[in-house]
Design a protein around this motif. Structure first.
Motif, PDB file in Angstrom:
ATOM      1  N   ALA A 152       1.753  11.778   4.310  1.00 56.93           N
ATOM      2  CA  ALA A 152       3.209  11.705   4.498  1.00 56.93           C
ATOM      3  C   ALA A 152       3.936  12.023   3.188  1.00 56.93           C
ATOM      4  O   ALA A 152       4.930  12.753   3.183  1.00 56.93           O
ATOM      5  N   LEU A 153       3.430  11.493   2.079  1.00 56.97           N
ATOM      6  CA  LEU A 153       4.070  11.726   0.779  1.00 56.97           C
ATOM      7  C   LEU A 153       4.003  13.197   0.376  1.00 56.97           C
ATOM      8  O   LEU A 153       4.910  13.703  -0.295  1.00 56.97           O
ATOM      9  N   LEU A 154       2.933  13.875   0.764  1.00 55.80           N
ATOM     10  CA  LEU A 154       2.795  15.290   0.412  1.00 55.80           C
ATOM     11  C   LEU A 154       3.842  16.172   1.095  1.00 55.80           C
ATOM     12  O   LEU A 154       4.053  17.308   0.683  1.00 55.80           O
TER      13      LEU A 154
ATOM     14  N   THR B 138       8.479   6.087  -7.531  1.00 61.29           N
ATOM     15  CA  THR B 138       7.814   4.908  -6.989  1.00 61.29           C
ATOM     16  C   THR B 138       7.881   4.927  -5.465  1.00 61.29           C
ATOM     17  O   THR B 138       8.930   5.212  -4.879  1.00 61.29           O
ATOM     18  N   VAL B 139       6.748   4.643  -4.857  1.00 58.91           N
ATOM     19  CA  VAL B 139       6.642   4.537  -3.404  1.00 58.91           C
ATOM     20  C   VAL B 139       6.792   3.064  -3.059  1.00 58.91           C
ATOM     21  O   VAL B 139       6.045   2.220  -3.560  1.00 58.91           O
ATOM     22  N   VAL B 140       7.770   2.758  -2.217  1.00 59.84           N
ATOM     23  CA  VAL B 140       8.038   1.382  -1.823  1.00 59.84           C
ATOM     24  C   VAL B 140       7.583   1.211  -0.376  1.00 59.84           C
ATOM     25  O   VAL B 140       8.144   1.826   0.535  1.00 59.84           O
ATOM     26  N   LEU B 141       6.559   0.390  -0.195  1.00 58.08           N
ATOM     27  CA  LEU B 141       6.040   0.144   1.147  1.00 58.08           C
ATOM     28  C   LEU B 141       6.859  -0.956   1.800  1.00 58.08           C
ATOM     29  O   LEU B 141       7.030  -2.036   1.223  1.00 58.08           O
ATOM     30  N   VAL B 142       7.371  -0.654   2.992  1.00 55.12           N
ATOM     31  CA  VAL B 142       8.181  -1.610   3.739  1.00 55.12           C
ATOM     32  C   VAL B 142       7.578  -1.780   5.119  1.00 55.12           C
ATOM     33  O   VAL B 142       6.847  -0.919   5.605  1.00 55.12           O
ATOM     34  N   GLY B 143       7.897  -2.901   5.732  1.00 56.08           N
ATOM     35  CA  GLY B 143       7.402  -3.157   7.076  1.00 56.08           C
ATOM     36  C   GLY B 143       7.192  -4.641   7.289  1.00 56.08           C
ATOM     37  O   GLY B 143       7.422  -5.468   6.398  1.00 56.08           O
ATOM     38  N   MET B 144       6.740  -4.962   8.473  1.00 55.06           N
ATOM     39  CA  MET B 144       6.549  -6.344   8.893  1.00 55.06           C
ATOM     40  C   MET B 144       5.417  -7.017   8.123  1.00 55.06           C
ATOM     41  O   MET B 144       4.512  -6.356   7.624  1.00 55.06           O
ATOM     42  N   MET B 145       5.466  -8.350   8.108  1.00 54.52           N
ATOM     43  CA  MET B 145       4.335  -9.115   7.607  1.00 54.52           C
ATOM     44  C   MET B 145       3.113  -8.719   8.439  1.00 54.52           C
ATOM     45  O   MET B 145       3.201  -8.563   9.657  1.00 54.52           O
ATOM     46  N   GLY B 146       2.004  -8.475   7.768  1.00 55.36           N
ATOM     47  CA  GLY B 146       0.793  -8.083   8.469  1.00 55.36           C
ATOM     48  C   GLY B 146       0.635  -6.586   8.661  1.00 55.36           C
ATOM     49  O   GLY B 146      -0.369  -6.128   9.186  1.00 55.36           O
TER      50      GLY B 146
ATOM     51  N   VAL C 297       8.536   3.934   2.415  1.00 55.49           N
ATOM     52  CA  VAL C 297       7.558   4.335   3.430  1.00 55.49           C
ATOM     53  C   VAL C 297       7.329   3.121   4.331  1.00 55.49           C
ATOM     54  O   VAL C 297       6.868   2.073   3.871  1.00 55.49           O
ATOM     55  N   TRP C 298       7.661   3.289   5.605  1.00 57.92           N
ATOM     56  CA  TRP C 298       7.496   2.220   6.582  1.00 57.92           C
ATOM     57  C   TRP C 298       6.086   2.270   7.138  1.00 57.92           C
ATOM     58  O   TRP C 298       5.677   3.299   7.710  1.00 57.92           O
ATOM     59  N   LEU C 299       5.339   1.182   6.968  1.00 63.02           N
ATOM     60  CA  LEU C 299       4.042   1.041   7.625  1.00 63.02           C
ATOM     61  C   LEU C 299       4.340   0.465   9.004  1.00 63.02           C
ATOM     62  O   LEU C 299       4.613  -0.723   9.159  1.00 63.02           O
ATOM     63  N   ASP C 300       4.313   1.328   9.994  1.00 56.21           N
ATOM     64  CA  ASP C 300       4.769   1.039  11.350  1.00 56.21           C
ATOM     65  C   ASP C 300       3.607   0.544  12.201  1.00 56.21           C
ATOM     66  O   ASP C 300       2.826   1.335  12.723  1.00 56.21           O
ATOM     67  N   ALA C 301       3.498  -0.777  12.305  1.00 58.05           N
ATOM     68  CA  ALA C 301       2.438  -1.396  13.109  1.00 58.05           C
ATOM     69  C   ALA C 301       3.072  -2.031  14.345  1.00 58.05           C
ATOM     70  O   ALA C 301       4.169  -2.588  14.266  1.00 58.05           O
ATOM     71  N   ASP C 302       2.365  -1.964  15.476  1.00 53.51           N
ATOM     72  CA  ASP C 302       2.930  -2.560  16.682  1.00 53.51           C
ATOM     73  C   ASP C 302       2.737  -4.079  16.675  1.00 53.51           C
ATOM     74  O   ASP C 302       1.990  -4.643  15.874  1.00 53.51           O
ATOM     75  N   LEU C 303       3.435  -4.729  17.582  1.00 49.62           N
ATOM     76  CA  LEU C 303       3.498  -6.189  17.601  1.00 49.62           C
ATOM     77  C   LEU C 303       2.121  -6.831  17.778  1.00 49.62           C
ATOM     78  O   LEU C 303       1.798  -7.816  17.100  1.00 49.62           O
TER      79      LEU C 303
ATOM     80  N   ALA D 241      13.749   3.981   6.949  1.00 47.54           N
ATOM     81  CA  ALA D 241      12.943   4.432   5.802  1.00 47.54           C
ATOM     82  C   ALA D 241      12.785   5.947   5.853  1.00 47.54           C
ATOM     83  O   ALA D 241      12.721   6.548   6.935  1.00 47.54           O
ATOM     84  N   GLU D 242      12.703   6.554   4.671  1.00 43.23           N
ATOM     85  CA  GLU D 242      12.622   8.015   4.589  1.00 43.23           C
ATOM     86  C   GLU D 242      11.356   8.569   5.228  1.00 43.23           C
ATOM     87  O   GLU D 242      11.358   9.669   5.776  1.00 43.23           O
ATOM     88  N   LEU D 243      10.267   7.830   5.112  1.00 44.75           N
ATOM     89  CA  LEU D 243       8.997   8.243   5.701  1.00 44.75           C
ATOM     90  C   LEU D 243       8.424   7.081   6.498  1.00 44.75           C
ATOM     91  O   LEU D 243       8.668   5.917   6.167  1.00 44.75           O
ATOM     92  N   SER D 244       7.648   7.397   7.527  1.00 45.74           N
ATOM     93  CA  SER D 244       6.950   6.329   8.244  1.00 45.74           C
ATOM     94  C   SER D 244       5.535   6.789   8.558  1.00 45.74           C
ATOM     95  O   SER D 244       5.279   7.987   8.739  1.00 45.74           O
ATOM     96  N   VAL D 245       4.641   5.822   8.580  1.00 46.29           N
ATOM     97  CA  VAL D 245       3.232   6.079   8.882  1.00 46.29           C
ATOM     98  C   VAL D 245       2.818   5.066   9.941  1.00 46.29           C
ATOM     99  O   VAL D 245       2.932   3.854   9.719  1.00 46.29           O
ATOM    100  N   LYS D 246       2.381   5.575  11.082  1.00 45.09           N
ATOM    101  CA  LYS D 246       1.991   4.712  12.196  1.00 45.09           C
ATOM    102  C   LYS D 246       0.633   4.086  11.903  1.00 45.09           C
ATOM    103  O   LYS D 246      -0.325   4.780  11.578  1.00 45.09           O
ATOM    104  N   ALA D 247       0.573   2.762  11.991  1.00 48.84           N
ATOM    105  CA  ALA D 247      -0.688   2.037  11.808  1.00 48.84           C
ATOM    106  C   ALA D 247      -1.463   2.062  13.117  1.00 48.84           C
ATOM    107  O   ALA D 247      -0.883   2.096  14.198  1.00 48.84           O
ATOM    108  N   ASP D 248      -2.769   2.052  12.990  1.00 46.44           N
ATOM    109  CA  ASP D 248      -3.644   2.024  14.156  1.00 46.44           C
ATOM    110  C   ASP D 248      -4.738   1.001  13.866  1.00 46.44           C
ATOM    111  O   ASP D 248      -5.279   0.999  12.753  1.00 46.44           O
ATOM    112  N   PRO D 249      -5.071   0.142  14.834  1.00 44.04           N
ATOM    113  CA  PRO D 249      -6.086  -0.879  14.575  1.00 44.04           C
ATOM    114  C   PRO D 249      -7.443  -0.294  14.176  1.00 44.04           C
ATOM    115  O   PRO D 249      -8.233  -0.965  13.523  1.00 44.04           O
ATOM    116  N   SER D 250      -7.696   0.955  14.523  1.00 41.71           N
ATOM    117  CA  SER D 250      -8.990   1.557  14.200  1.00 41.71           C
ATOM    118  C   SER D 250      -9.054   2.085  12.763  1.00 41.71           C
ATOM    119  O   SER D 250     -10.133   2.394  12.267  1.00 41.71           O
TER     120      SER D 250
END
Length: 182
Positions: free
Chosen positions: A170-172, A8-16, A103-109, A148-157
């Motif tokens: 990232a999972l691969l 199971t992939v558990v997505l973690v990160g800030m609200m939004g 997996v951390w969905l890493d979005a900036d403030l 988190a074991e993996l992180s994926v940087k979010a981008d507004p685009s």
């Protein structure tokens, strides 16, 4: 390319950060169930997260959240979206690490603020200065999310689907989590 999810992939990160939206797209892409710990808590309590916070307080909610996360990790392999505070608890991080992969969905403030500022469904942001509150929460939580074991940087685009593909990429890198089938 057919893919097989092994954990199971558990997505973690800030609200939004997009845990629910990206989680749904990722589950569809991998043809596995989408699970949402907040939705499961609401269903079990027959009330919203905000109502649970108001009636029973955050400590009660966090206990229920931990129980639900562990149950979902035990029951079915899929994509699990958690509430923003779930990964902060040592016990949740431990069980996620043992039974799944975080997996951390890493979005900036600024991206987060643009996504949450018009919503009144966030109990933690019901303050006199919600952006300052979001900033405080962000600064306190980012060091924990970075565990988190993996992180994926979010981008507004990125579209939701593009972000889901970034998570697949990232999972691969983890054959114990996701494998390519011939």
């Amino acid at each position: 390319m057919r893919l097989k999810l092994k954990k199971t992939v558990v997505l973690v990160g800030m609200m939004g950060a997009g845990k629910t939206a990206v989680g749904r797209a990722l589950a569809a892409r991998l043809e596995v169930p989408f699970l949402d710990s907040d939705a499961e808590i609401e269903k079990a309590a027959n009330m919203s997260i905000a109502e649970i916070f108001a009636r029973d307080g955050e400590p009660f909610f966090r206990r229920k959240e931990a129980q639900v996360i562990e149950r979902l990790l035990d029951e079915e392999r899929g994509i699990l979206s958690t509430g923003g505070g779930a990964y902060l608890a040592d016990g949740n991080r431990t069980v996620i690490g043992e039974k799944g992969v975080a997996v951390w969905l890493d979005a900036d403030l600024e991206l987060l603020w643009n996504r949450v500022k018009h919503k009144d469904t966030r109990p933690l942001l019901r303050t006199a200065d919600p952006k300052a509150t979001l900033t405080e929460i962000f600064e306190a939580r980012v060091p924990v999310y970075s565990l988190a074991e993996l992180s994926v940087k979010a981008d507004p685009s990125y579209s939701i689907e593009e972000m889901a593909e970034r998570v697949v990429d990232a999972l691969l890198t983890r054959p114990d989590v996701l494998e390519t089938l011939a």
